[in-house]
Design a protein around this motif. Structure first.
Motif, PDB file in Angstrom:
ATOM      1  N   ILE A  95       0.850  -1.185   0.000  1.00  0.00           N
ATOM      2  CA  ILE A  95       0.000   0.000   0.000  1.00  0.00           C
ATOM      3  C   ILE A  95       0.891   1.241   0.000  1.00  0.00           C
ATOM      4  O   ILE A  95       1.749   1.391   0.857  1.00  0.00           O
ATOM      5  CB  ILE A  95      -0.925   0.025   1.240  1.00  0.00           C
ATOM      6  N   VAL A  96       0.700   2.106  -0.973  1.00  0.00           N
ATOM      7  CA  VAL A  96       1.488   3.342  -1.051  1.00  0.00           C
ATOM      8  C   VAL A  96       0.535   4.528  -1.012  1.00  0.00           C
ATOM      9  O   VAL A  96      -0.663   4.375  -1.278  1.00  0.00           O
ATOM     10  CB  VAL A  96       2.323   3.389  -2.348  1.00  0.00           C
ATOM     11  N   THR A  97       1.063   5.708  -0.676  1.00  0.00           N
ATOM     12  CA  THR A  97       0.196   6.877  -0.732  1.00  0.00           C
ATOM     13  C   THR A  97       0.764   7.886  -1.710  1.00  0.00           C
ATOM     14  O   THR A  97       1.980   8.029  -1.853  1.00  0.00           O
ATOM     15  CB  THR A  97       0.053   7.585   0.626  1.00  0.00           C
ATOM     16  N   VAL A  98      -0.142   8.545  -2.384  1.00  0.00           N
ATOM     17  CA  VAL A  98       0.177   9.632  -3.291  1.00  0.00           C
ATOM     18  C   VAL A  98      -0.922  10.657  -3.123  1.00  0.00           C
ATOM     19  O   VAL A  98      -2.108  10.307  -3.208  1.00  0.00           O
ATOM     20  CB  VAL A  98       0.230   9.143  -4.752  1.00  0.00           C
ATOM     21  N   ALA A  99      -0.551  11.895  -2.872  1.00  0.00           N
ATOM     22  CA  ALA A  99      -1.520  12.973  -2.701  1.00  0.00           C
ATOM     23  C   ALA A  99      -2.639  12.552  -1.743  1.00  0.00           C
ATOM     24  O   ALA A  99      -3.822  12.703  -2.036  1.00  0.00           O
ATOM     25  CB  ALA A  99      -2.088  13.411  -4.050  1.00  0.00           C
ATOM     26  N   GLN A 138      -3.926   9.851  -1.050  1.00  0.00           N
ATOM     27  CA  GLN A 138      -4.765   8.705  -1.409  1.00  0.00           C
ATOM     28  C   GLN A 138      -3.902   7.452  -1.389  1.00  0.00           C
ATOM     29  O   GLN A 138      -2.726   7.502  -1.729  1.00  0.00           O
ATOM     30  CB  GLN A 138      -5.368   8.901  -2.808  1.00  0.00           C
ATOM     31  N   ARG A 139      -4.537   6.336  -1.013  1.00  0.00           N
ATOM     32  CA  ARG A 139      -3.793   5.086  -0.974  1.00  0.00           C
ATOM     33  C   ARG A 139      -4.010   4.295  -2.262  1.00  0.00           C
ATOM     34  O   ARG A 139      -5.103   4.329  -2.831  1.00  0.00           O
ATOM     35  CB  ARG A 139      -4.244   4.238   0.210  1.00  0.00           C
ATOM     36  N   TYR A 140      -2.972   3.615  -2.702  1.00  0.00           N
ATOM     37  CA  TYR A 140      -3.082   2.728  -3.854  1.00  0.00           C
ATOM     38  C   TYR A 140      -2.375   1.422  -3.516  1.00  0.00           C
ATOM     39  O   TYR A 140      -1.477   1.404  -2.671  1.00  0.00           O
ATOM     40  CB  TYR A 140      -2.439   3.360  -5.096  1.00  0.00           C
ATOM     41  N   ALA A 141      -2.776   0.361  -4.180  1.00  0.00           N
ATOM     42  CA  ALA A 141      -2.166  -0.943  -3.929  1.00  0.00           C
ATOM     43  C   ALA A 141      -1.333  -1.340  -5.144  1.00  0.00           C
ATOM     44  O   ALA A 141      -1.775  -1.181  -6.284  1.00  0.00           O
ATOM     45  CB  ALA A 141      -3.251  -1.987  -3.668  1.00  0.00           C
ATOM     46  N   LEU A 147       3.100   2.419   3.081  1.00  0.00           N
ATOM     47  CA  LEU A 147       2.507   2.153   4.390  1.00  0.00           C
ATOM     48  C   LEU A 147       2.772   0.738   4.877  1.00  0.00           C
ATOM     49  O   LEU A 147       3.446   0.529   5.853  1.00  0.00           O
ATOM     50  CB  LEU A 147       1.004   2.416   4.350  1.00  0.00           C
ATOM     51  N   GLN A 148       2.223  -0.255   4.190  1.00  0.00           N
ATOM     52  CA  GLN A 148       2.373  -1.621   4.659  1.00  0.00           C
ATOM     53  C   GLN A 148       2.041  -2.570   3.529  1.00  0.00           C
ATOM     54  O   GLN A 148       1.666  -2.142   2.456  1.00  0.00           O
ATOM     55  CB  GLN A 148       1.447  -1.905   5.855  1.00  0.00           C
ATOM     56  N   THR A 149       2.170  -3.859   3.827  1.00  0.00           N
ATOM     57  CA  THR A 149       1.711  -4.822   2.837  1.00  0.00           C
ATOM     58  C   THR A 149       0.418  -5.422   3.355  1.00  0.00           C
ATOM     59  O   THR A 149       0.201  -5.511   4.552  1.00  0.00           O
ATOM     60  CB  THR A 149       2.729  -5.948   2.625  1.00  0.00           C
ATOM     61  N   GLU A 150      -0.446  -5.806   2.441  1.00  0.00           N
ATOM     62  CA  GLU A 150      -1.705  -6.425   2.842  1.00  0.00           C
ATOM     63  C   GLU A 150      -2.064  -7.532   1.865  1.00  0.00           C
ATOM     64  O   GLU A 150      -1.676  -7.494   0.713  1.00  0.00           O
ATOM     65  CB  GLU A 150      -2.842  -5.388   2.865  1.00  0.00           C
ATOM     66  N   GLU A 151      -2.811  -8.491   2.380  1.00  0.00           N
ATOM     67  CA  GLU A 151      -3.386  -9.508   1.517  1.00  0.00           C
ATOM     68  C   GLU A 151      -4.767  -9.017   1.128  1.00  0.00           C
ATOM     69  O   GLU A 151      -5.560  -8.664   2.000  1.00  0.00           O
ATOM     70  CB  GLU A 151      -3.544 -10.821   2.279  1.00  0.00           C
ATOM     71  N   ILE A 152      -5.054  -8.969  -0.132  1.00  0.00           N
ATOM     72  CA  ILE A 152      -6.339  -8.415  -0.525  1.00  0.00           C
ATOM     73  C   ILE A 152      -7.077  -9.356  -1.468  1.00  0.00           C
ATOM     74  O   ILE A 152      -6.496 -10.250  -2.070  1.00  0.00           O
ATOM     75  CB  ILE A 152      -6.175  -7.058  -1.233  1.00  0.00           C
ATOM     76  N   VAL A 153      -8.371  -9.124  -1.582  1.00  0.00           N
ATOM     77  CA  VAL A 153      -9.191  -9.840  -2.548  1.00  0.00           C
ATOM     78  C   VAL A 153      -9.437  -8.872  -3.704  1.00  0.00           C
ATOM     79  O   VAL A 153      -9.959  -7.785  -3.495  1.00  0.00           O
ATOM     80  CB  VAL A 153     -10.534 -10.240  -1.919  1.00  0.00           C
ATOM     81  N   SER A 173      13.433  -5.843  10.430  1.00  0.00           N
ATOM     82  CA  SER A 173      12.241  -6.539  10.916  1.00  0.00           C
ATOM     83  C   SER A 173      11.730  -5.939  12.216  1.00  0.00           C
ATOM     84  O   SER A 173      10.578  -6.122  12.585  1.00  0.00           O
ATOM     85  CB  SER A 173      12.561  -8.017  11.117  1.00  0.00           C
ATOM     86  N   LEU A 174      12.613  -5.202  12.935  1.00  0.00           N
ATOM     87  CA  LEU A 174      12.174  -4.615  14.194  1.00  0.00           C
ATOM     88  C   LEU A 174      11.549  -3.238  13.973  1.00  0.00           C
ATOM     89  O   LEU A 174      10.896  -2.703  14.851  1.00  0.00           O
ATOM     90  CB  LEU A 174      13.362  -4.466  15.154  1.00  0.00           C
ATOM     91  N   VAL A 175      11.795  -2.661  12.789  1.00  0.00           N
ATOM     92  CA  VAL A 175      11.353  -1.296  12.528  1.00  0.00           C
ATOM     93  C   VAL A 175       9.905  -1.315  12.059  1.00  0.00           C
ATOM     94  O   VAL A 175       9.514  -2.134  11.235  1.00  0.00           O
ATOM     95  CB  VAL A 175      12.237  -0.644  11.444  1.00  0.00           C
ATOM     96  N   THR A 176       9.113  -0.412  12.624  1.00  0.00           N
ATOM     97  CA  THR A 176       7.722  -0.342  12.196  1.00  0.00           C
ATOM     98  C   THR A 176       7.597   0.560  10.972  1.00  0.00           C
ATOM     99  O   THR A 176       6.893   0.240  10.027  1.00  0.00           O
ATOM    100  CB  THR A 176       6.846   0.231  13.321  1.00  0.00           C
ATOM    101  N   ARG A 177       8.280   1.690  11.005  1.00  0.00           N
ATOM    102  CA  ARG A 177       8.087   2.660   9.943  1.00  0.00           C
ATOM    103  C   ARG A 177       9.254   3.630   9.938  1.00  0.00           C
ATOM    104  O   ARG A 177       9.937   3.807  10.952  1.00  0.00           O
ATOM    105  CB  ARG A 177       6.792   3.450  10.212  1.00  0.00           C
ATOM    106  N   LEU A 178       9.464   4.285   8.813  1.00  0.00           N
ATOM    107  CA  LEU A 178      10.419   5.389   8.748  1.00  0.00           C
ATOM    108  C   LEU A 178       9.616   6.645   8.485  1.00  0.00           C
ATOM    109  O   LEU A 178       8.717   6.648   7.658  1.00  0.00           O
ATOM    110  CB  LEU A 178      11.423   5.169   7.612  1.00  0.00           C
ATOM    111  N   GLU A 179       9.918   7.714   9.222  1.00  0.00           N
ATOM    112  CA  GLU A 179       9.148   8.942   9.067  1.00  0.00           C
ATOM    113  C   GLU A 179      10.095  10.123   9.033  1.00  0.00           C
ATOM    114  O   GLU A 179      11.234  10.051   9.502  1.00  0.00           O
ATOM    115  CB  GLU A 179       8.196   9.129  10.262  1.00  0.00           C
TER     116      GLU A 179
END
Lengths: 872, 163
Positions: free
Chosen positions: A454-458, A460-463, A538-544, A624-630
């Protein structure tokens, strides 16, 4: 009547597909009466239903075919001519069925020609001497001319006959097998059994299954959400029912997946017939061998690869296999062989189409590629034969001297390639001159659930489908990785290569983002590699995946949409469409070295490390210990009782400097490494994020310096590996309070049994972070020795999946142990699986945690020594 | 032919009965009342979160999650060439299905169900404007004002053409 007709059509089509295959097998093995009986039965069933439905043309022809088959069954020899005739009958029936399906009635016309040919063949085939064909022949002569003469409504007489016929196969089956004159061994009994229409099955609408699948996929996602919540709440009441729900859901998913699975043989049914017809047409002798026809794959995928497979087999027969004379001249067996095989390998299926023909003429392909302007002479010189061979996958590329009837029609290899790539597959070609060509098609097992980034641009999120993502690179003007422009086009220098970069916000015309700042998602589509600049990942997700509204399908950038865990609808970016927009630049061959270093995952010996600068020193922490970079605005940092805090995602988050020597700036952007555990989140202020590297890390542990686990050489530089536990307690003095309290009383030791060095190294800091002293061991023997030697173990964390680790044996050995019998044990598995859970449970183990699920492991460690196991 | 057949009833009345009456769901956009045959309307709901679709035709406001199904939201205002109302977060939507796909027609407000006899349908005035005429197949006269009957297929068709 309409419904009856539809059912009849589907049923007949299925029967006919099996007949096609069986007829060809019968020809090569004429003594197999089982095949004959099956084909006979199919024709008979069709005939019977036809009479009932008033389809007279179909009835007449099915009848004539059945009569001839009856004779063969009774021992008349099957000649290639008779087999061809019967195949013609099947073709004619198919043709009539097709018109029936589209127009709802039989086509006009007469089958007198075919019927008289069949009658002729029957008289010839009549085993007048063998005298074994009593009933069938009698019935045949008696019924033969009748249907042709009939027209109009079904008479009573006819109805009665239909009833008589319906009993037919049983009657025929019982007395008939006075089998073939020479009792040859009747092989492949299982084949016949498999082909017999089973009565243990029911017919279900595909739509129903699809719906079921969607619902199960949604259930899986909901369960994932629940698990996430339960982990945060750490409520013991939820845990057990949730684990059960989790297992049941997994089994349900498996079960429903199975209903969608079909043997790949279903897609191969038509091929023996195809090859047979082709060999006759081309004057070649070709044998088709099929391996792994029972390999199962998703129905949807199966449908999509049917046509490409057929085309490739057709190609092999036409271009690959030489004429018998040529083969003899080269000292090969006269009969060419095409081998189709299929098998599972790690979540995907590989289908191979191999021929033993002349192989690809690479010289000719190179010449043709040059002529067509697909590559320069210099490029061609540099290409390996395997690379050059891939040109045959280009549109409009043909090296055939003459376009034959066979390969001139239908789809081209470029269409095959795009069809396969459209479902996330890949084609590989290997060829050896004079020895043959092999096409390997690798396709995913299912298309139902996809892992996305999941990424964000302006805002909005996109997969983005993970399969297309190679790596992520943070870019900023002036940093080591900066986006540069060449004549207005953005490029990124990445490992000595220039990568074309496009800004997603401008592709989407979704407003301006800061130029050249953000993350570049490196996307690989086919041979093309390019970077996509996004604001954040943002993160990875399993989606339908859900299909786009038809009114939106013309937008090339999106392949579908989905609903995320939080209920928001998100669009899925289409790697194919993006690649096209970037420009179909010449196949950008990835150097093998580049590909190897680009691959971030699945290398057991290496670890992904975040490298950053803090207090003038280069430091590192496992990613693997890091949640996010900001990056935050330094002006937003507040001070509360002397400690820096920042409002982050609606909460106050403490900020800890990576080094005591560091000072927080008053303004400008402050990079933060975010660590979180449950509801606690901490930001580590660093001077700069340097890199993310994947390599083997040997840590020299040092006990002396605070906050430093040890040092390691990363990317050729001496780097301090930080001890996260130190920083966590700085942020929240009570973060590790519970285990610390016991740690002060008696040093709380945790035995870690894990065979893999890599995983052991990865888990050790986690255990340390939880405030325990890890006692590592690699196998059961070491583990037992340690247990005998040491007292005061507060917990055992053991790999129970890998037999070599012997974790389960350890669990059993401890069950009645005087000293360690009460020590809680946490089982480690790579993925919690119902079967494993059952095995672990049987061994007396209550809790299973995934190896890569750091929060769950920390939670389990925190529960010591009071937590114990819930079950067992 | 101004009959008094125009009356409002509760939403419970769903189908045109044998009397040749057709029930319409009334909705307001930019001061104008529109009607959609009630058989075309699945439900009425208020929209809070819409995911915009870049590069989509302008009347496509975005995608909505309606109880786990993805619904394409069409802005009736934009479709009719009216100005977009700025800054309205919670909008009313009329849920529709066309060609097996779900749509939500975003409107300013949704009113009552109105019943008319089929014979009182009059053709659209010729001068109401090209877009309006292309999405409507007639009008009913009200005591105060005019009810413009929307033709769902044609209205959604304009989106497909624009795409």
């Amino acid at each position: 009547m309409d419904e009856l007709l539809t059912e009849f059509l589907t049923e007949s089509q299925e029967y006919l597909e099996t007949v096609d295959r069986q007829m060809v097998e019968f020809e090569s093995n004429p003594s197999n009466v089982d095949f004959l009986r099956n084909v006979f039965r199919v024709l008979h069933t069709i005939k019977g239903t036809c009479g009932f439905l008033g389809l007279h043309r179909l009835e007449a022809i099915a009848h004539a075919g059945e009569t001839l088959l009856g004779h063969l069954r009774d021992g008349a020899p099957a000649t290639p001519a008779t087999v061809t005739l019967i195949l013609q009958v099947i073709d004619r029936i198919k043709m009539i069925l097709q018109t029936l399906a589209s127009a709802g009635r039989e086509p006009d016309g007469d089958d007198g020609d075919l019927i008289s040919a069949l009658d002729g063949a029957r008289t010839m085939a009549d085993p007048s001497g063998s005298a074994s064909s009593g009933e069938a022949r009698e019935a045949a002569t008696d019924r033969g001319p009748a249907p042709a003469a009939k027209s109009g409504e079904a008479s009573l007489d006819e109805l009665e006959r239909v009833f008589r016929d319906t009993e037919g196969p049983d009657l025929a089956a019982r007395p008939a097998p006075k089998p073939a004159p020479a009792p040859l061994p009747a092989p492949v009994a299982d084949e016949a059994g498999e082909a017999r229409p089973g009565n243990q099955t029911i017919r279900v609408q595909v739509g129903t299954l699809e719906h079921l699948m969607t619902m199960v996929s949604e259930l899986v996602l909901t369960r994932n959400q629940l698990i996430e919540i339960a982990r945060r709440e750490d409520d013991q009441h939820f845990k057990l029912p949730l684990q059960r729900l989790s297992l049941i859901t997994a089994e349900l998913q498996d079960g429903v997946m199975k209903t969608r699975m079909q043997p790949i043989g279903n897609a191969w049914n038509k091929l023996p017939r195809l090859v047979r017809d082709l060999s006759a047409e081309l004057g070649k002798k070709i044998e088709l061998v099929m391996d792994g026809a029972d390999t199962e794959l998703d129905r949807q995928v199966l449908e999509l690869i049917k046509d490409p497979l057929m085309h490739m087999v057709r190609n092999s027969a036409d271009h690959g296999i030489e004429s018998p004379a040529d083969r003899m001249a080269k000292g090969k067996p006269e009969t060419g062989r095409i081998r189709l095989s299929a098998g599972h390998a790690g979540g995907s299926i590989t289908i191979r189409i191999a021929d033993d023909g002349r192989g690809l003429n690479v010289t000719q392909i190179r010449a043709k590629a040059l002529e067509a302007g697909l590559a320069s002479a210099a490029d061609l010189d540099r290409m390996t034969d395997a690379q050059a061979a891939r040109f045959i996958l280009h549109a409009g590329f043909s090296t055939a001297a003459s376009v034959s009837n066979v390969s001139g029609r239908g789809v081209g290899m470029d269409v095959v390639k795009s069809n396969v790539e459209a479902i996330g597959g890949a084609i590989d070609i290997t060829s050896e001159p004079g020895r043959g060509t092999t096409f390997s098609v690798k396709i995913p097992l299912t298309l139902a659930i996809v892992s996305v980034l999941i990424v964000t641009v302006a805002d909005q999120r996109y997969a983005i489908p993970q399969a297309a993502v190679r790596e992520l690179v943070r870019v900023r003007p002036g940093s080591a990785h900066a986006v540069e422009t060449v004549n207005g086009a953005s490029v990124l220098r990445l490992r000595e290569r220039l990568l074309p970069v496009v800004t997603l916000s401008s592709l989407l015309q979704a407003g301006e983002s800061a130029p050249g700042t953000g993350l570049v998602v490196v996307i690989q589509f086919g041979q093309q590699q390019f970077g996509l600049l996004v604001d954040a990942v943002l993160q990875t997700e399993e989606i339908v995946v859900k299909p786009l509204n038809s009114g939106l399908k013309s937008i090339p950038l999106f392949s579908g949409n989905t609903i995320l865990g939080d209920g928001a609808v998100v669009l899925i970016l289409d790697a194919n469409g993006l690649a096209r927009l970037v420009g179909n630049g010449e196949a950008d061959e990835v150097s093998s070295e580049g590909a190897a270093s680009a691959c971030l995952e699945e290398d057991d010996a290496s670890q992904t490390i975040l490298v950053f600068q803090g207090g003038g020193a280069v430091k590192a922490v496992p990613l693997s210990l890091v949640t996010r970079l900001e990056e935050i605005d330094a002006a937003r940092i507040e001070q509360a009782s002397g400690r820096p805090l920042v409002q982050y995602r609606g909460r106050l988050m403490p900020i800890i400097c990576a080094s005591e020597a560091m000072r927080l700036p008053d303004n400008g952007l402050q990079p933060l490494v975010i660590f979180s555990d449950g509801h606690r989140t901490m930001g580590m202020a660093v001077e700069a994020i340097l890199d993310i590297v994947t390599q083997t890390v040997d840590i020299d542990f040092s006990d002396h310096e605070k906050g430093v686990l040890g040092s390691a050489v990363i990317s050729g530089r001496a780097t301090e590996v930080i001890d996260l536990a130190h920083y966590l307690t700085l942020a929240y003095p009570d973060w590790l309070a519970a285990p610390k309290a016991t740690a002060e009383a008696t040093p709380s030791r945790v035995l870690l049994l894990e065979q893999s060095d890599f995983l052991r190294d990865m888990l050790l800091p986690v255990i340390r972070a939880a405030g325990h002293v890890p006692v590592p061991c690699a196998n059961l023997k070491e583990g037992l020795a340690l247990l005998e030697a040491r007292a005061g173990l507060s917990m055992i964390v053991a790999d129970v999946e890998n037999e070599a680790s012997g974790g389960l044996d350890l669990v059993r050995a401890l069950a009645g142990h005087p000293r360690h019998g009460q020590v809680p044990i946490v089982g480690l598995v790579s993925i919690p699986h119902p079967e494993l859970a059952a095995r672990a449970h049987a061994a007396g183990l209550g809790e299973l945690v995934a190896k890569f699920d750091r929060p769950a492991l920390l939670a389990a460690l925190r529960r010591t020594p009071h937590g114990m196991m819930e079950a067992a | 032919m101004i009959t008094q057949s125009q009356e409002t009833r509760s939403l419970a009345a769903t189908k045109a009965d044998g009397s040749g009456e057709i029930a319409y769901v009334a909705m307001k956009v930019g001061g104008q009342i529109f009607g959609l045959p009630i058989n075309d309307v699945h439900e009425v709901f208020s929209v809070t979160r819409i995911t915009p679709v870049p590069l989509a035709p302008p009347m496509v406001t975005g995608l909505i999650n309606l109880r786990g199904r993805v619904v394409t939201a069409i802005c009736l205002r934009t479709l009719l060439g009216l100005d977009e109302t700025p800054g309205r977060q919670d909008r009313m939507a009329v849920g529709l299905e066309s060609g097996g796909e779900l749509f939500a027609l975003l409107v300013d407000s949704v009113g009552d169900v109105m019943r008319f006899h089929a014979s009182t349908l009059e053709p659209c005035p010729v001068h109401i404007g090209g877009v309006w005429r292309s999405v409507s197949h007639g009008v009913h006269r009200l005591e105060t004002g005019i009810l413009v009957i929307l033709d769902l297929k044609r209205a959604l068709g304009t989106m497909q053409r624009a795409a």
